[in-house]
Scaffold this active site. Structure first.
Site, PDB file in Angstrom:
ATOM      1  N   LYS A 124       0.823  -1.224   0.000  1.00  0.00           N
ATOM      2  CA  LYS A 124       0.000   0.000   0.000  1.00  0.00           C
ATOM      3  C   LYS A 124       0.852   1.267   0.000  1.00  0.00           C
ATOM      4  O   LYS A 124       0.347   2.356  -0.307  1.00  0.00           O
ATOM      5  CB  LYS A 124      -0.980   0.008   1.171  1.00  0.00           C
ATOM      6  CG  LYS A 124      -0.393   0.190   2.548  1.00  0.00           C
ATOM      7  CD  LYS A 124      -1.470   0.047   3.605  1.00  0.00           C
ATOM      8  CE  LYS A 124      -0.939   0.206   5.012  1.00  0.00           C
ATOM      9  NZ  LYS A 124      -0.716   1.597   5.406  1.00  0.00           N
ATOM     10  N   ASP A 125       2.142   1.153   0.321  1.00  0.00           N
ATOM     11  CA  ASP A 125       3.031   2.321   0.312  1.00  0.00           C
ATOM     12  C   ASP A 125       3.620   2.611  -1.067  1.00  0.00           C
ATOM     13  O   ASP A 125       4.252   3.651  -1.250  1.00  0.00           O
ATOM     14  CB  ASP A 125       4.196   2.117   1.299  1.00  0.00           C
ATOM     15  CG  ASP A 125       3.755   2.134   2.749  1.00  0.00           C
ATOM     16  OD1 ASP A 125       2.666   2.671   3.027  1.00  0.00           O
ATOM     17  OD2 ASP A 125       4.493   1.603   3.598  1.00  0.00           O
ATOM     18  N   ARG A 182      -8.580   8.561   3.284  1.00  0.00           N
ATOM     19  CA  ARG A 182      -9.513   7.463   2.987  1.00  0.00           C
ATOM     20  C   ARG A 182     -10.281   7.063   4.242  1.00  0.00           C
ATOM     21  O   ARG A 182     -11.517   6.926   4.220  1.00  0.00           O
ATOM     22  CB  ARG A 182      -8.720   6.261   2.439  1.00  0.00           C
ATOM     23  CG  ARG A 182      -9.530   4.984   2.283  1.00  0.00           C
ATOM     24  CD  ARG A 182      -8.617   3.819   1.939  1.00  0.00           C
ATOM     25  NE  ARG A 182      -7.630   3.549   2.973  1.00  0.00           N
ATOM     26  CZ  ARG A 182      -7.844   2.821   4.051  1.00  0.00           C
ATOM     27  NH1 ARG A 182      -9.040   2.282   4.264  1.00  0.00           N
ATOM     28  NH2 ARG A 182      -6.895   2.616   4.933  1.00  0.00           N
ATOM     29  N   ARG A 183      -9.566   6.880   5.337  1.00  0.00           N
ATOM     30  CA  ARG A 183     -10.229   6.503   6.585  1.00  0.00           C
ATOM     31  C   ARG A 183     -11.105   7.641   7.101  1.00  0.00           C
ATOM     32  O   ARG A 183     -12.226   7.409   7.559  1.00  0.00           O
ATOM     33  CB  ARG A 183      -9.180   6.122   7.633  1.00  0.00           C
ATOM     34  CG  ARG A 183      -8.466   4.799   7.329  1.00  0.00           C
ATOM     35  CD  ARG A 183      -7.271   4.569   8.229  1.00  0.00           C
ATOM     36  NE  ARG A 183      -6.634   3.272   7.969  1.00  0.00           N
ATOM     37  CZ  ARG A 183      -5.378   2.997   8.235  1.00  0.00           C
ATOM     38  NH1 ARG A 183      -4.601   3.934   8.779  1.00  0.00           N
ATOM     39  NH2 ARG A 183      -4.876   1.811   7.966  1.00  0.00           N
ATOM     40  N   ARG A 241       0.523  10.533  13.678  1.00  0.00           N
ATOM     41  CA  ARG A 241       1.658   9.897  12.997  1.00  0.00           C
ATOM     42  C   ARG A 241       2.465   9.136  14.045  1.00  0.00           C
ATOM     43  O   ARG A 241       2.172   9.172  15.225  1.00  0.00           O
ATOM     44  CB  ARG A 241       2.550  10.949  12.319  1.00  0.00           C
ATOM     45  CG  ARG A 241       1.945  11.688  11.133  1.00  0.00           C
ATOM     46  CD  ARG A 241       1.881  10.885   9.841  1.00  0.00           C
ATOM     47  NE  ARG A 241       3.140  10.214   9.523  1.00  0.00           N
ATOM     48  CZ  ARG A 241       4.174  10.785   8.921  1.00  0.00           C
ATOM     49  NH1 ARG A 241       4.122  12.051   8.562  1.00  0.00           N
ATOM     50  NH2 ARG A 241       5.266  10.082   8.652  1.00  0.00           N
ATOM     51  N   ARG A 278       1.282   5.362  18.526  1.00  0.00           N
ATOM     52  CA  ARG A 278      -0.132   5.723  18.329  1.00  0.00           C
ATOM     53  C   ARG A 278      -1.012   5.131  19.435  1.00  0.00           C
ATOM     54  O   ARG A 278      -1.907   5.794  19.954  1.00  0.00           O
ATOM     55  CB  ARG A 278      -0.605   5.248  16.954  1.00  0.00           C
ATOM     56  CG  ARG A 278       0.124   5.927  15.811  1.00  0.00           C
ATOM     57  CD  ARG A 278      -0.469   5.549  14.475  1.00  0.00           C
ATOM     58  NE  ARG A 278       0.484   5.749  13.401  1.00  0.00           N
ATOM     59  CZ  ARG A 278       0.169   5.777  12.115  1.00  0.00           C
ATOM     60  NH1 ARG A 278      -1.074   5.615  11.740  1.00  0.00           N
ATOM     61  NH2 ARG A 278       1.091   5.946  11.197  1.00  0.00           N
ATOM     62  N   CYS A 332      -2.226   8.382  -3.579  1.00  0.00           N
ATOM     63  CA  CYS A 332      -3.234   8.185  -2.528  1.00  0.00           C
ATOM     64  C   CYS A 332      -3.421   9.491  -1.764  1.00  0.00           C
ATOM     65  O   CYS A 332      -3.650   9.484  -0.559  1.00  0.00           O
ATOM     66  CB  CYS A 332      -2.812   7.060  -1.585  1.00  0.00           C
ATOM     67  SG  CYS A 332      -3.004   5.428  -2.301  1.00  0.00           S
TER      68      CYS A 332
END
Length: 314
Positions: free
Chosen positions: A81-82, A130-131, A148, A154, A242
């Site tokens: 996905k990166d 997206r989220r 981040r 997190r 993205c």
């Protein structure tokens, strides 16, 4: 064969998943020595910056690709996905491994709390547009705040009370074994379509390194490769980045594949979705993208990019 140098980001998750991938590699080639080379990327250096302002997800792979092209490493292992849909002409994605969970997870401090039962105006941490879009579509009252740092950081921020909940890729939790210890709710694709290629690892190397190419090709998982090819074709037909709210998920359905694509407005008020089936992943991805363009996808993308330009003018 001489020792192979394998590039990875230095985060706990990146090195863990790289070692898991190398365990598979060494099951095929037990006599080949591998050296892990940890490389700090732009995304790691600028860990407090907004992802979109430093180039989106691609900021996590460019330094590894530079080291590949320079011959300092033999191949690199990434979260798929990166990786942007356009990669350097000298490089190729030689292998996509079997996908872990593609979905996202909502992490909460207490057992039993769910997306629907979080308090009104709950603060939810995510830096993913997206989220953010999909969360606000379901819960427009949420206060979405950027976050981040690595997974441990997190989770600590959430436990300290800075956030009521955070959203992470379920595959990351699983790879670190945190899915057994941290309260979370899996968000199904119907609620939260994942990022393109989420949950899959990709091995990248130089096109001219035919010996290494043929070795790592043995680790390829064909159904995953077909699915993510459709997802990446969908993204590539739209913009290739993205840096706007976009998601897609492709899965096998009997003898064919089904792809769902999503584009939304950052505030979650507009969510466009399209689902189609097909056998050719590239044609499938492009066809779903074309259908979404007819629904107004390009206008949404341009509006989002214009908003970002205004945000990043200091």
């Amino acid at each position: 064969m001489k020792k192979l140098k394998v590039g990875t980001r230095g985060s706990k998750l990146a090195t863990t998943q790289t070692r898991q991938a190398l365990d598979v590699f060494q099951s095929y080639f037990p006599d080949v020595e591998v050296e892990l080379v940890k490389i700090k990327t732009k995304g790691d250096h600028l860990a407090t910056h907004n992802l979109q302002s430093i180039g989106g997800q691609g900021c996590f792979v460019r330094e590894l690709e530079y080291q590949l092209r320079a011959g300092n490493i033999d191949f690199a292992i990434h979260s798929l996905k990166d990786i942007p849909t356009d990669i350097h002409d000298e490089l190729t994605l030689a292998c996509v491994m079997k996908r872990h969970s593609p979905t996202d997870a909502l992490l909460i401090k207490e057992a039993g709390v769910r997306l629907e039962t979080l308090p009104k105006n709950a603060v939810v941490g995510t830096s993913s547009l997206r989220r953010k879009a999909q969360l606000l579509h379901v819960r427009p009252d949420f206060d979405i705040q950027p976050i981040r740092g690595n997974i441990d950081t997190r989770i600590r921020k959430m436990n300290e009370g800075q956030y009521d909940a955070i959203v992470l890729a379920l595959a990351g939790l699983e790879r670190l074994g945190l899915d057994q210890t941290v309260y979370h709710q899996e968000l199904p694709p119907q609620v939260m379509l994942p990022a393109i290629g989420q949950g899959a690892l990709a091995l990248e190397c130089r096109k001219d390194n035919t010996e290494v190419l043929s070795m790592i090709k043995k680790m390829e998982h064909a159904p995953t490769e077909i699915a993510v090819t459709a997802e990446r074709a969908f993204l590539g037909s739209l913009d290739g980045s993205c840096t706007f709210p976009v998601g897609a998920y492709c899965q096998s359905k009997g003898n064919t594949f089904e792809l769902t694509g999503m584009i939304g407005s950052e505030n979650g008020q507009i969510i466009l979705k399209e689902t189609m089936k097909g056998n050719d992943p590239i044609v499938l991805g492009k066809t779903v993208a074309a259908k979404m363009v007819k629904q107004g996808a390009i206008t949404l993308i341009e509006e989002c990019k214009n908003d970002q330009k205004e945000t990043f003018i200091y």
